[in-house]
Design an enzyme around this catalytic site. Structure first.
Site, short mmCIF file in Angstrom:
data_model
loop_
_atom_site.label_atom_id
_atom_site.label_comp_id
_atom_site.label_asym_id
_atom_site.label_seq_id
_atom_site.Cartn_x
_atom_site.Cartn_y
_atom_site.Cartn_z
CG HIS A 32 -1.78 -1.23 1.34
ND1 HIS A 32 -1.29 -2.46 1.74
CD2 HIS A 32 -3.09 -1.42 1.07
CE1 HIS A 32 -2.28 -3.36 1.72
NE2 HIS A 32 -3.37 -2.76 1.32
CG HIS A 267 -5.95 1.55 -0.52
ND1 HIS A 267 -5.70 2.01 0.76
CD2 HIS A 267 -6.31 0.24 -0.39
CE1 HIS A 267 -5.90 1.02 1.63
NE2 HIS A 267 -6.27 -0.06 0.96
CD GLU A 421 -20.58 -7.18 24.43
OE1 GLU A 421 -20.55 -6.43 23.42
OE2 GLU A 421 -21.58 -7.24 25.18
CG HIS A 484 -29.01 -14.12 26.13
ND1 HIS A 484 -29.76 -13.55 25.13
CD2 HIS A 484 -28.70 -13.10 26.97
CE1 HIS A 484 -29.90 -12.26 25.37
NE2 HIS A 484 -29.28 -11.96 26.48
#
Lengths: 668, 668
Positions: A32, A267, A421, A484
């Site tokens: 890159h 890029h 999380e 869950h």
């Protein structure tokens, strides 16, 4: 001393970095070029005018931390580190992205000096940086005394739009603002381009206002390609702002100087020979020459290196005086720096007999945390807003909070991560990456570790010793239902290299798992813990647990069948074995709390547990995927869970003695 | 018609909902009373004054969509749906969270009428809602003509602080603002409490300013407990705002009316008998009575139901006229509503012989997309900013963009999701949840599907037919290195229930995989595709691929060993088998593009592919975890990858013919 104004030499240095990066990518025929060319000015300003480091000792405790969050711009980091005098030779630059080189495609901690964290997966670096800044704030408050600023470093980040689109970066920014991490400074390479084209096609939020809303100090540099002084002044102002993290939006041109500058074309692929030549010319370099560092540029960087060496010397003198005045603190610093654990902590781990009361393994984990967190101050951790369910807040813990908040203190070690999380895991990685012996832990329900998978992977890849304390580890959580109840999560985790997945069955196994996890300094651990109670088992011990798997109970005659379980299903195996043994079918029970550790044992040992000629039935309240490694047949859950009281859910999936017994008989 | 002002009857209705929710949680002895009690006012206002739906026909195409993003407040949704006349009886409310009830712990699509998406994992619902709103905008632009507003619905969300802390919600908000989804309206239950305590301990960003920065229209209701009129006016204003999605911050008290109102204590556990009684009294209900609906409240809700039925009738009249005027459009609507695929599309899938030129499977996938996306307008999709690498932008595709943006149009079907893998997946789920036969796809590098795991799980759990087109599926991507090379990802995915993980080996297999994926209307698929070229194989076919696994090549004599591979390693198996066969070791090659489909075949077929007495060596450029199911031994990668040109990485891991041959010989 380096001149604090900017002149032609700086422009030359910036273009040197650009040309080195171009050459690296072109020679590798992969990589890159655009971001290094755009970020060269801000990097040059940062590393020559602000960054505190000694390139000849990349372990210096007091160094500033740098994170290249847009890790694909690695050629930038390598070329500037080469100039600075880190152990990266010109040949290493030429070996960019080659087999076993020091200069891999994305920065990898452990591969290259001065690389603090592994980056590339977008959004991780800036999130790790929050962990690094937390570590600094914590250690400064814990160890600094009076004028002795032993810990006193900034954490700098370079990132692009990509990082600022990922969900994790918002979590990171929200928490960094909340914690008022004034020494975290992010240089935002705003080049207006992402891979699909102009950022306007997908990313039109007002980034500056967003960061302000998240409690950051925000500045903007209009011309980040040329206005080195403006960049430097903004960094100066960011350093001066002590109660808020700083974002400096620096407007740049991707692939600055190349034919296709300012477009996505520069890029992710080499410029090609024609544009390499064009770029070299436009940057004032000879298009026929490659990997060139003008002498005066090297001289400038040598001076920077020298001043870093001087700074470390000065710091060391201070540290020596501090050590005389505060010998206990200094001894503690030395201990932790060397990754040494205090002696004697293991002896305090609880041990149980089968007569002791049963309990949920999350509760048994809590008892262990109450001990080890008080024994080992390098353990820091918290929960993603489930403290009361995860049972991770140990007795006497103090919340890590901004001193000014009145809610805790920077020397606190307990984190309320919020419902975040992913960044929780990335922050754990970042705290560990401070390289001061930290053992960070995070917790949530096991099922929601999948929100953090991107960062869990980096824990394992980068060998961060972090603990995932994951409770409610099965359908045993009951009524909350399939959203869950983890099912596929346990095999998911077992597929990772360098990750211990532990599912202890009782108190002794919980103690054993913690012992192993705390002593494993280069491997992260996921502890899978029950919501519901489990009995203390006859035959378990800390020592056996350390083998990863072992014979828990043996029939009187040679076993005809083996039941193997983990966690809450080991007692189900015991119960089922009792029935089988009563019926005259000699049945062994094996507990297998950690496959990865078991697999590390000798072949002889493993075969003594699972002899080749005895059929094995595995019993685990999870997907059976992977069990064929040890088992002839499996009791498990090859569907998603259901919402109902736990006992009914267990019954629904046939995880009851009658069914286990029946399946075991079929194996005879 | 329902009165647009608010009076005592409304207060009574709100308290009825609160008391029903209290009773449900108490009877279940499990659940979350606090959020339903706090959100009852906004829900009552929404469903009685604004929401367009016919509770007696929850499939009405033109219904408004409602998403309870804080799914733990399910008692709220069930009790209000009961009142509205959805097929949820009082007994169902009493069976809350019980085995096989219509009222599971968290709302699950397919279990309960009127539940549009499965929620509970925080942040998913609000993100699905963006997908629902996208679907509406797309269909309105595609099918509406003149005054015929066939598609013209709002998407409403209720969410709490938890959802607004998760990374995915920021991605969702950023994209919703970018797309100017004016018919998306989020009611933010700002109760100031999260599980660990006051939100101030973890979440101090200015949420309103953040949403403004992300392009949203933001309002605030000061007293969301009592000021029903203010809530209603804010919803009215949100509906009137057509160019921006709306956030209404509604300040409420969690557990309103209970003893511990306004604290985390009322969040996740039954109130207990004493507080149930206290709450009932404070809400004006008889503490001795349970599951009570005052007659006048039911009457009010019956009127709402009736007006919904009337609205559907009126819409149906319009739709009939539209069908006369635009019979082709109406036929297309009917086709898609009924989940029917157009006939003949499969015949256009490309077929190859071994003489055809090889190509990367991502390229072969592109060729297929060019066909199927033009055949099937229900396919919509895009990339998380890797369009040029994933090769997902089909010929003639139009970008989905706000009409006002000048960058595309709402009837476009290609999405530039930005670097937002998680919300990409959740949006795919949401678009599918519009229940109009959509087949959404998303794409990124295979390794980064782990950023989206939380939503991938819900694709599988909720039976959303979505396609994950994941390229760069192994170490074959080379120089980008271990941060980009999936290793554990493939077994990770194989552990999910109801998820097809496909790794095609060549052109015929790519076609076969797409055929199966497009025809599987209740199962999501992950397509794992190579970056690098692969040859067209002798012996492959679309039909064989549809079996999940098959014998690709057979030796002249009975095979002594089987080599089984997937994707790019099938040709490595072929090459290795050639050597083995030449050395007189009869070797079969099996291609196993999809384990889940193979496992669905008859035992007889499976045993014909893998006879019990022939040893099997698996060859796959991924973790070997799970292969013991089919294979005696495995060639794979049980470590993280390395940065180097692909051929060297393959060599490093022993994925070359010499090593495969050697390992195969050991099995004899």
């Amino acid at each position: 001393m380096v001149n604090q104004t900017f002149g032609d030499i700086d422009k030359l240095a910036v273009n040197t970095i650009r040309c080195l990066s171009i050459d690296m990518v072109q020679k590798a025929n992969s990589g890159h070029p655009g971001a290094p060319m755009g970020c060269a000015p801000m990097s040059h300003v940062l590393f020559t005018r602000h960054f505190k480091a000694n390139p000849t000792d990349s372990n210096w405790l007091a160094r500033d931390r740098f994170v290249l969050s847009n890790g694909h711009a690695s050629a930038l980091q390598y070329s500037i580190y080469h100039l600075l005098g880190y152990n990266i030779s010109m040949q290493d630059l030429k070996d960019f992205r080659q087999y076993k080189s020091k200069t891999p495609g994305h920065p990898e901690v452990g591969m290259t000096e001065g690389v603090e964290v592994t980056t590339g997966p977008l959004g991780q670096g800036i999130s790790n940086a929050v962990g690094l800044a937390i570590a600094e704030a914590h250690l400064a408050k814990t160890f600094n005394r009076g004028d002795y600023k032993i810990f006193d470093n900034y954490t700098y980040v370079i990132c692009g739009d990509g990082c600022l689109e990922e969900g994790i970066n918002y979590e990171a920014a929200s928490l960094a603002g909340h914690y008022k991490l004034g020494k975290l400074i992010v240089l935002y390479d705003a080049n207006g381009i992402q891979i699909d084209g102009d950022v306007e096609i997908a990313f039109t939020e007002n980034v500056c206002k967003r960061f302000e809303a998240q409690g950051w100090h925000v500045q903007e540099v209009a011309d980040g390609n040329n206005d080195l002084e403006a960049i430097s002044k903004a960094i100066e102002a960011a350093k001066a702002e002590t109660t808020k993290p700083s974002l400096i939006r620096i407007n740049t041109t991707i692939g600055y100087g190349s034919q296709n500058q300012g477009t996505e074309k520069v890029h992710g692929a080499p410029l090609g020979n024609a544009d390499v030549a064009f770029s070299k010319k436009s940057l004032g370099f000879n298009p026929e020459e490659f990997f060139v560092v003008p002498e005066e540029v090297q001289k400038l960087y040598n001076d920077i290196c020298q001043s870093g060496m001087d700074a470390q010397k000065e710091w060391t003198r201070m540290y020596e005086k501090y050590s005389e005045e505060y010998p206990e603190l200094a001894a503690e610093i030395e201990r932790r720096k060397q990754n040494k654990l205090k002696e004697g902590w293991e002896e305090k781990l609880p041990r149980f007999t089968a007569n002791d009361a049963g309990a949920a393994t999350r509760k048994l984990s809590h008892d262990v945390l109450n001990i080890v967190c008080n024994e080992l101050p390098e353990i820091v951790g918290g929960s993603a807003d489930l403290s009361g369910s995860n049972l991770t807040q140990w007795k006497g813990s103090v919340d890590f909070q901004a001193d000014a908040s009145g809610l805790g203190s920077y020397d606190g070690r307990y984190f309320h991560f919020g419902v975040r999380e992913h960044v929780m895991a990335a922050i754990m990685n970042g705290i560990h990456a401070y390289r001061f012996g930290f053992i960070p832990f995070g917790s949530t329900f096991l099922n929601f570790i999948n929100y953090a998978s991107g960062a869990v992977r980096l824990s394992a890849l980068s060998k961060h010793q972090v603990l995932y304390i994951m409770t409610h580890d099965s359908i045993g959580l009951g009524e909350d239902g399939p959203t869950h109840q983890p099912v596929e999560i346990i095999p998911n985790l077992r597929a990772y290299p360098n990750l211990f997945v532990m599912r202890p069955a009782d108190g002794n196994e919980v103690s054993g798992c913690y012992m192993k996890a705390i002593k494993s300094r280069t491997t992260p651990t996921v502890l899978c813990l029950t919501r519901q109670g489990v009995p203390q088992l006859e035959g378990s011990s800390i020592e056996k647990t350390l083998k990863g798997g072992y014979i828990l109970s043996e029939p009187e005659t040679t076993p005809k069948v083996i039941l193997v379980g983990t966690g809450s299903e080991v007692s189900l195996c015991v119960e089922s074995a009792k029935i089988l043994n009563n019926e005259g079918i000699a049945t062994r029970v094996v507990s297998l709390p950690c496959w990865e550790i078991f697999d590390e044992q000798s072949e002889e040992y493993r075969e003594s547990v699972f002899p080749k000629n005895i059929p094995v039935l595995s019993v685990e309240a999870a997907s059976t995927f992977g069990w064929s490694k040890y088992a002839t047949a499996s009791c498990g859950i090859d569907d998603f869970g259901v919402s109902a009281p736990a006992s009914q859910v267990y019954k629904h999936f046939g995880l009851v003695p009658e069914v286990v017994v029946e399946k075991a008989k079929k194996l005879l």
